[in-house]
Design a protein around this motif. Structure first.
Motif, PDB file in Angstrom:
ATOM      1  N   MET A 218       0.996  -1.594  -0.067  1.00  0.00           N
ATOM      2  CA  MET A 218       0.090  -0.195  -0.183  1.00  0.00           C
ATOM      3  C   MET A 218       0.347   1.171   0.282  1.00  0.00           C
ATOM      4  N   VAL A 219       2.456   0.871   0.557  1.00  0.00           N
ATOM      5  CA  VAL A 219       2.818   2.667   0.504  1.00  0.00           C
ATOM      6  C   VAL A 219       3.303   2.488  -0.848  1.00  0.00           C
ATOM      7  N   ALA A 220       4.089   1.765  -0.842  1.00  0.00           N
ATOM      8  CA  ALA A 220       4.552   1.001  -2.347  1.00  0.00           C
ATOM      9  C   ALA A 220       3.691   2.126  -3.656  1.00  0.00           C
ATOM     10  N   VAL A 221       3.148   1.607  -3.697  1.00  0.00           N
ATOM     11  CA  VAL A 221       1.038   1.935  -5.028  1.00  0.00           C
ATOM     12  C   VAL A 221       0.912   3.190  -4.113  1.00  0.00           C
ATOM     13  N   ALA A 222       1.157   3.384  -2.949  1.00  0.00           N
ATOM     14  CA  ALA A 222       0.641   4.998  -3.019  1.00  0.00           C
ATOM     15  C   ALA A 222       2.174   6.086  -3.590  1.00  0.00           C
ATOM     16  N   LEU A 223       3.410   5.656  -3.804  1.00  0.00           N
ATOM     17  CA  LEU A 223       4.209   6.262  -3.466  1.00  0.00           C
ATOM     18  C   LEU A 223       4.844   6.447  -5.247  1.00  0.00           C
ATOM     19  N   GLN A 224       4.290   5.498  -5.691  1.00  0.00           N
ATOM     20  CA  GLN A 224       4.215   5.044  -6.814  1.00  0.00           C
ATOM     21  C   GLN A 224       3.019   3.977  -7.882  1.00  0.00           C
ATOM     22  N   PRO A 225       1.849   4.403  -8.121  1.00  0.00           N
ATOM     23  CA  PRO A 225       1.340   3.606  -8.920  1.00  0.00           C
ATOM     24  C   PRO A 225       1.495   2.128  -9.368  1.00  0.00           C
ATOM     25  N   ARG A 226       2.228   3.042 -10.030  1.00  0.00           N
ATOM     26  CA  ARG A 226       2.820   1.882 -11.773  1.00  0.00           C
ATOM     27  C   ARG A 226       3.554   0.470 -10.969  1.00  0.00           C
ATOM     28  N   ALA A 227       3.734   0.808  -9.592  1.00  0.00           N
ATOM     29  CA  ALA A 227       4.256  -0.122  -9.050  1.00  0.00           C
ATOM     30  C   ALA A 227       3.130  -1.438  -8.499  1.00  0.00           C
ATOM     31  N   ARG A 228       1.848  -1.030  -8.511  1.00  0.00           N
ATOM     32  CA  ARG A 228       1.022  -2.573  -8.998  1.00  0.00           C
ATOM     33  C   ARG A 228       1.335  -4.015  -9.879  1.00  0.00           C
ATOM     34  N   GLU A 229       1.463  -2.485 -10.841  1.00  0.00           N
ATOM     35  CA  GLU A 229       1.366  -3.869 -12.415  1.00  0.00           C
ATOM     36  C   GLU A 229       2.764  -4.660 -11.824  1.00  0.00           C
ATOM     37  N   PHE A 230       4.074  -4.165 -10.976  1.00  0.00           N
ATOM     38  CA  PHE A 230       5.110  -5.967 -10.757  1.00  0.00           C
ATOM     39  C   PHE A 230       4.599  -6.189  -9.948  1.00  0.00           C
ATOM     40  N   LEU A 231       3.454  -6.215  -8.794  1.00  0.00           N
ATOM     41  CA  LEU A 231       3.112  -7.016  -7.679  1.00  0.00           C
ATOM     42  C   LEU A 231       2.085  -8.479  -8.676  1.00  0.00           C
ATOM     43  N   ILE A 232       3.257  -9.161  -7.691  1.00  0.00           N
ATOM     44  CA  ILE A 232       2.452 -11.264  -7.574  1.00  0.00           C
ATOM     45  C   ILE A 232       1.715 -11.478  -6.059  1.00  0.00           C
ATOM     46  N   PRO A 233      -0.026 -11.230  -6.560  1.00  0.00           N
ATOM     47  CA  PRO A 233      -0.545 -11.496  -4.404  1.00  0.00           C
ATOM     48  C   PRO A 233       0.241 -13.311  -4.306  1.00  0.00           C
ATOM     49  N   SER A 234       0.763 -13.675  -3.356  1.00  0.00           N
ATOM     50  CA  SER A 234       0.494 -14.441  -3.463  1.00  0.00           C
ATOM     51  C   SER A 234      -1.297 -15.383  -2.773  1.00  0.00           C
ATOM     52  N   HIS A 235      -0.878 -15.215  -1.018  1.00  0.00           N
ATOM     53  CA  HIS A 235      -2.358 -15.284  -0.970  1.00  0.00           C
ATOM     54  C   HIS A 235      -3.072 -14.851   0.347  1.00  0.00           C
ATOM     55  N   LEU A 236      -3.938 -15.022   0.421  1.00  0.00           N
ATOM     56  CA  LEU A 236      -5.455 -14.563   1.279  1.00  0.00           C
ATOM     57  C   LEU A 236      -4.971 -15.262   2.538  1.00  0.00           C
ATOM     58  N   SER A 237      -4.223 -14.353   3.534  1.00  0.00           N
ATOM     59  CA  SER A 237      -3.533 -14.494   5.179  1.00  0.00           C
ATOM     60  C   SER A 237      -5.307 -14.689   5.715  1.00  0.00           C
ATOM     61  N   GLY A 238      -4.972 -15.246   7.243  1.00  0.00           N
ATOM     62  CA  GLY A 238      -6.101 -15.485   8.480  1.00  0.00           C
ATOM     63  C   GLY A 238      -6.388 -14.540   8.564  1.00  0.00           C
ATOM     64  N   GLU A 239      -5.388 -13.622   8.473  1.00  0.00           N
ATOM     65  CA  GLU A 239      -5.555 -12.343   9.141  1.00  0.00           C
ATOM     66  C   GLU A 239      -6.607 -11.103   8.800  1.00  0.00           C
ATOM     67  N   ARG A 240      -7.667 -10.622   9.882  1.00  0.00           N
ATOM     68  CA  ARG A 240      -8.153  -9.855   9.837  1.00  0.00           C
ATOM     69  C   ARG A 240      -7.867  -8.647   8.584  1.00  0.00           C
ATOM     70  N   GLY A 241      -8.534  -8.028   7.463  1.00  0.00           N
ATOM     71  CA  GLY A 241      -8.665  -6.970   6.810  1.00  0.00           C
ATOM     72  C   GLY A 241      -7.166  -7.171   5.706  1.00  0.00           C
ATOM     73  N   HIS A 242      -7.215  -8.414   5.483  1.00  0.00           N
ATOM     74  CA  HIS A 242      -6.203  -8.871   4.257  1.00  0.00           C
ATOM     75  C   HIS A 242      -6.749  -8.542   2.836  1.00  0.00           C
ATOM     76  N   ARG A 243      -8.166  -8.945   3.756  1.00  0.00           N
ATOM     77  CA  ARG A 243      -8.817  -9.299   2.144  1.00  0.00           C
ATOM     78  C   ARG A 243      -9.239  -7.624   1.504  1.00  0.00           C
ATOM     79  N   LEU A 244      -8.915  -7.082   2.700  1.00  0.00           N
ATOM     80  CA  LEU A 244      -9.593  -5.456   2.033  1.00  0.00           C
ATOM     81  C   LEU A 244      -8.802  -4.703   1.795  1.00  0.00           C
ATOM     82  N   ILE A 245      -7.729  -4.984   2.226  1.00  0.00           N
ATOM     83  CA  ILE A 245      -6.344  -4.443   1.487  1.00  0.00           C
ATOM     84  C   ILE A 245      -6.490  -4.782   0.427  1.00  0.00           C
ATOM     85  N   LEU A 246      -5.786  -5.542   0.089  1.00  0.00           N
ATOM     86  CA  LEU A 246      -5.655  -6.832  -1.458  1.00  0.00           C
ATOM     87  C   LEU A 246      -6.951  -6.051  -2.578  1.00  0.00           C
TER      88      LEU A 246
END
Length: 355
Positions: A271-299
């Motif tokens: 979130m910090v990296a993409v806020a600094l440079q939105p183009r960085a999002r395209e280089f991200l590969i999301p691995s898994h959905l954590s059991g931690e509450r909130g992970h789904r929301l920020i993904l």
């Protein structure tokens, strides 16, 4: 400075290689799109690397370690010394990431960017910005200058690894108490209520969970981070290892190397990296959905869909290590499967039959 230079070097995905990769995938001996996310991943890798037949070579998982003053508020049942005690277990291959990283064929790079005590263990990179953050419930985590330095540590480390040959980067974290600043970052940058994005971390009970939510709310009230200024958010309510991970993302994106994110902590860093440079999002590969509450929301906030649903919540880069197998699979599909013409097959009404 290095951060500004790196942000400016992050480019767009290459469209032509993506189109060529898509055409190749549609020509393979299968119904178009039948390999789903693997095909999407191959196309993304083509866009990142500029190679319509992408391959994965050397892979590395970078684990940033740091401590958090907010543990003084009783937000974790685990003692702070576990942060530095775990680092040798990573490198010795006996912790979760040691086992799964070895299985993935990835070397581990463990970085002390903000552990509270001196770390004198062979193999741990000493890039300490300061010995732990301040207590965000009572004041800022760090200065803005320290936040910038933490991000630049990540840039430097990943680009050193890329210079050594890394073609795929995974993210890992270690820091007792770090779900609390990650929740504060998520709330600040994503506009979420603290209760939505604050979870149990290291198996805390209901009483401690409620305390964590109150601490995150207090941290936001005391520090008033500016959601339009990601460095302000990082400095006021973040963590040194979170900043380092954000830097890894930016540094890899600037060199056109894909980054596999892990769970809640590394996605907060994203979130910090993409806020600094939105183009960085395209280089991200999301691995898994954590059991931690909130992970789904920020993904969802980042527009990322995780590939694995295993109810994991260890961190360390374990999900990223597992997802590296899928990255390899995507590359093998586009490079090793035959097309209809190569296999001497023809397609008729969606059916594959021999000529």
């Amino acid at each position: 400075m290095l951060l500004e230079k790196t942000i400016g070097e992050v480019g767009m995905l290459h469209e032509r290689p993506m189109a060529e990769a898509r055409e190749r995938l549609d020509s393979l001996i299968k119904p178009p799109g039948s390999l789903g996310r693997l095909e999407e991943l191959a196309i993304q890798l083509a866009g990142i690397t500029g190679n319509p037949r992408p391959v994965v070579g050397d892979r590395v998982i970078i684990i940033m370690a740091g401590d958090h003053g907010v543990v003084a508020e009783g937000v974790s049942v685990a003692p702070q010394e576990i942060t530095h005690q775990q680092l040798p277990a990573f490198l010795n291959g006996v912790a979760g990431i040691g086992v799964l990283g070895r299985l993935a064929g990835a070397r581990l790079v463990v970085v002390d960017v903000g552990v509270a005590v001196p770390v004198d263990y062979p193999g741990v990179l000493n890039r300490k910005v300061r010995p732990g953050t301040g207590n965000i419930a009572r004041g800022p985590a760090m200065t803005r200058e320290e936040a910038v330095r933490a991000v630049e540590v990540g840039i430097e480390v990943v680009q050193e690894e890329i210079d050594r040959g890394a073609t795929l980067v995974g993210l890992g974290d270690m820091g007792i108490g770090n779900t609390t600043p990650s929740s504060a970052i998520a709330a600040a940058l994503g506009g979420f209520d603290p209760g939505e994005v604050t979870g149990r971390g290291t198996l805390v009970n209901d009483e401690v969970l409620q305390r964590k939510i109150e601490v995150v709310s207090r941290a936001l009230e005391v520090n008033r981070p500016d959601p339009a200024d990601p460095l302000d958010v990082l400095a006021k309510v973040g963590g040194l290892e979170i900043g380092g991970l954000a830097g890894v993302i930016l540094g890899a994106a600037a060199r056109r190397v894909p980054v596999v994110i892990d769970g809640f902590i590394t996605t907060a860093a994203a979130m910090v990296a993409v806020a600094l440079q939105p183009r960085a999002r395209e280089f991200l590969i999301p691995s898994h959905l954590s059991g931690e509450r909130g992970h789904r929301l920020i993904l969802e906030h980042l527009g990322l869909v995780p590939m694995l649903h295993l109810n994991m919540r260890l961190g360390e880069g374990t999900g990223a290590a597992l997802a590296m197998h899928l990255v390899e699979a995507a590359c093998r599909i586009i490079n090793q499967m035959a097309s209809f013409s190569e296999a001497g097959l023809t397609a008729l009404d969606g059916e594959k039959i021999l000529k």
